[in-house]
Design a protein around this motif. Structure first.
Motif, short mmCIF file in Angstrom:
data_model
loop_
_atom_site.label_atom_id
_atom_site.label_comp_id
_atom_site.label_asym_id
_atom_site.label_seq_id
_atom_site.Cartn_x
_atom_site.Cartn_y
_atom_site.Cartn_z
N ILE A 171 0.79 -1.13 -0.04
CA ILE A 171 0.01 -0.01 0.10
C ILE A 171 0.73 1.08 0.03
N GLN B 83 -0.33 7.92 1.85
CA GLN B 83 -1.66 8.30 1.65
C GLN B 83 -2.75 7.68 2.71
N GLN B 84 -2.18 7.12 3.95
CA GLN B 84 -3.01 6.60 4.86
C GLN B 84 -3.40 7.41 6.14
N LEU C 197 1.80 4.16 2.08
CA LEU C 197 1.41 4.39 3.54
C LEU C 197 1.46 6.19 3.54
N GLU D 77 -5.70 -2.07 11.00
CA GLU D 77 -6.43 -2.31 9.88
C GLU D 77 -5.94 -2.88 8.81
N THR D 78 -4.81 -2.83 8.45
CA THR D 78 -4.15 -3.61 7.20
C THR D 78 -3.67 -4.85 7.74
N ILE E 143 -3.14 2.00 11.18
CA ILE E 143 -2.79 1.21 9.91
C ILE E 143 -2.41 -0.02 10.30
#
Length: 243
Positions: A160, A164-165, A162, A175-176, A172
């Motif tokens: 991903i 933009q998170q 990061l 959730e990820t 994060i």
């Protein structure tokens, strides 16, 4: 009935405490959720209510669980957002207290150097993820951070963007990757900044910086993250109340 898997030399309540902590770390219950009642746990493990209460009390005392009057016992979600700001006072030019913005500079898979391996309980050269980010105040860097994670637990972070998170990493992770940071140990030291971090902080080489080392763990006590945050000594403040 569920069997307790811990060391049989330990008291029953301690073995249950370890089993519950492991199940919390493995997401049987999520942060903010209630665990079963003491009666339900007694039936599940075929243990007395007194033994279950001692195990739950131990987890409450450790800050893993919290009792809410009239509602039950819940998985406590720790609050880390303000941790750094106990030690650093960041202010705008006008004197207003500010939270620095975060900027991710790199996220890369690497082999663990010896210090990282030791901190995370891994073999030297084990696969880890290294994150480098800076925190900025009015476009000026005030903190430089190196963050190290076991790749086996955090592989999805490599897939991903990061940057933009959002600024907070722990949500994060949860959730990820399904990894929840339950608590952390922090150590403060000072050093003369090397060339790499001097460039990140835009200060002369060998300038004094304050270093906060943090080892974050899951609910079962397994190391999840080791980070070193270097900040301008001019922003550092230490205060303690003595009674």
């Amino acid at each position: 009935m569920k069997a307790l898997s811990s060391d049989v030399r330990l008291p029953l309540y301690q073995r249950l405490r370890d089993q519950l902590a492991e199940q919390i770390a493995n997401n049987r219950w999520r942060p903010g959720e209630a665990i079963p009642t003491e009666a339900a746990l007694s039936a599940e493990y075929q243990l007395s209510t007194g033994t279950v209460r001692k195990a739950v009390d131990a987890l409450v005392n450790e800050g893993i669980l919290e009792r809410q009057q009239g509602r039950g016992t819940f998985i406590r979600r720790p609050q880390f957002q303000s941790s750094l700001f106990r030690f650093f006072r960041f202010q705008s030019a006008s004197g207003e207290r500010r939270v620095p913005e975060s900027r991710i500079l790199s996220v890369e898979p690497v082999a663990a150097p010896s210090a990282v391996a030791q901190a995370l309980g891994l073999p030297v050269d084990a696969p880890v993820i290294r994150i480098v980010r800076v925190r900025l105040l009015e476009v000026k860097p005030v903190l430089a951070e190196e963050i190290w994670l076991p790749r086996s637990c955090f592989q999805p972070l490599l897939e991903i963007d990061l940057s933009q998170q959002g600024p907070l990493l722990y949500p994060i992770y949860e959730e990820t990757c399904g990894q929840v940071v339950a608590y952390a140990e922090e150590t403060l030291t000072a050093e003369s900044v090397n060339e790499v971090h001097a460039r990140l902080l835009q200060v002369p080489v060998n300038s004094p910086v304050v270093v906060i080392e943090r080892l974050a763990r899951d609910y079962a006590g397994n190391p999840l993250e080791w980070r070193r945050s270097r900040g301008h000594a001019e922003h550092f403040r230490y205060s303690v109340e003595i009674r």
